[in-house]
Design a protein around this motif. Sequence first.
Motif, short mmCIF file in Angstrom:
data_model
loop_
_atom_site.label_atom_id
_atom_site.label_comp_id
_atom_site.label_asym_id
_atom_site.label_seq_id
_atom_site.Cartn_x
_atom_site.Cartn_y
_atom_site.Cartn_z
N ASN A 1 7.57 8.61 34.56
CA ASN A 1 8.20 8.20 35.82
C ASN A 1 9.66 7.81 35.59
O ASN A 1 10.52 8.13 36.41
N GLY A 2 9.91 7.14 34.48
CA GLY A 2 11.30 6.78 34.14
C GLY A 2 12.14 8.02 33.92
O GLY A 2 13.28 8.12 34.41
N ILE A 3 11.59 8.99 33.21
CA ILE A 3 12.32 10.24 32.95
C ILE A 3 12.54 11.00 34.26
O ILE A 3 13.63 11.51 34.52
N ILE A 4 11.49 11.03 35.09
CA ILE A 4 11.62 11.73 36.37
C ILE A 4 12.70 11.06 37.22
O ILE A 4 13.53 11.74 37.84
N GLY A 5 12.70 9.72 37.23
CA GLY A 5 13.71 9.00 38.00
C GLY A 5 15.11 9.31 37.49
O GLY A 5 16.04 9.53 38.28
N LYS A 6 15.26 9.33 36.18
CA LYS A 6 16.58 9.64 35.59
C LYS A 6 16.97 11.07 35.91
O LYS A 6 18.12 11.35 36.29
N ASN A 7 16.00 11.97 35.77
CA ASN A 7 16.29 13.38 36.05
C ASN A 7 16.61 13.61 37.53
O ASN A 7 17.39 14.50 37.86
N ALA A 8 15.99 12.82 38.39
CA ALA A 8 16.27 12.98 39.81
C ALA A 8 17.75 12.66 40.09
O ALA A 8 18.38 13.33 40.93
N LYS A 9 18.29 11.70 39.37
CA LYS A 9 19.70 11.35 39.54
C LYS A 9 20.61 12.47 39.04
O LYS A 9 21.68 12.71 39.58
N ASP A 10 20.17 13.10 37.97
CA ASP A 10 20.95 14.19 37.37
C ASP A 10 20.34 15.54 37.72
O ASP A 10 20.33 16.46 36.90
N SER A 11 19.84 15.67 38.94
CA SER A 11 18.99 16.81 39.27
C SER A 11 19.69 18.16 39.35
O SER A 11 19.01 19.19 39.36
N ARG B 1 10.12 19.68 37.46
CA ARG B 1 8.83 20.26 37.83
C ARG B 1 7.86 20.21 36.65
O ARG B 1 6.69 19.84 36.81
N LEU B 2 8.35 20.53 35.45
CA LEU B 2 7.49 20.50 34.26
C LEU B 2 7.02 19.07 33.96
O LEU B 2 5.86 18.86 33.60
N LEU B 3 7.92 18.11 34.12
CA LEU B 3 7.53 16.72 33.90
C LEU B 3 6.49 16.27 34.92
O LEU B 3 5.54 15.55 34.58
N GLN B 4 6.65 16.70 36.14
CA GLN B 4 5.67 16.35 37.16
C GLN B 4 4.31 16.97 36.85
O GLN B 4 3.27 16.33 37.04
N GLU B 5 4.31 18.19 36.34
CA GLU B 5 3.05 18.83 35.95
C GLU B 5 2.41 18.05 34.81
O GLU B 5 1.19 17.83 34.81
#
Length: 130
Positions: free
Chosen positions: A43-53, A61-65
């Motif tokens: 979730n932390g990585i997804i949050g960070k990636n969302a900022k740098d999307s 998408r891969l992290l969410q999977e």
Amino acid sequence: NDKNSEINDARNSARTAAKKREEAMQLLQDRLDAANKKIADLNGIIGKNAKDSEGKGESLRLLQEEMSVVQEKLEAAEKDRDSLSTSLSTVNDELSQMKTSMLKMNENLEESRNGEKDARAEVRGLRSDM
């Protein structure tokens, strides 16, 4: 003596089973904790990636999977834990019933010994009267 040995064997067997179930519960809890940490990390990585999307939609998408897979494993582990908890409760109930039975058997044994002592005393009394 055979009954006492049998009771002790049953008690030891039940204790061993309960201990193994508790160890399995702890192992499952450790796995659940690890899965929860993994989810938090993801979730932390997804949050960070969302900022740098920009340009990173695929990795998101891969992290969410991966998080979905971890979540499925967590749910399965929780079901296993619940099942083991139920089994442990059953073992505890059986141990309690065994304890009650053993206490009753001890009472019966004590009553039998007292009856035997009384009978011996009565025989001694009859012999001395002769």
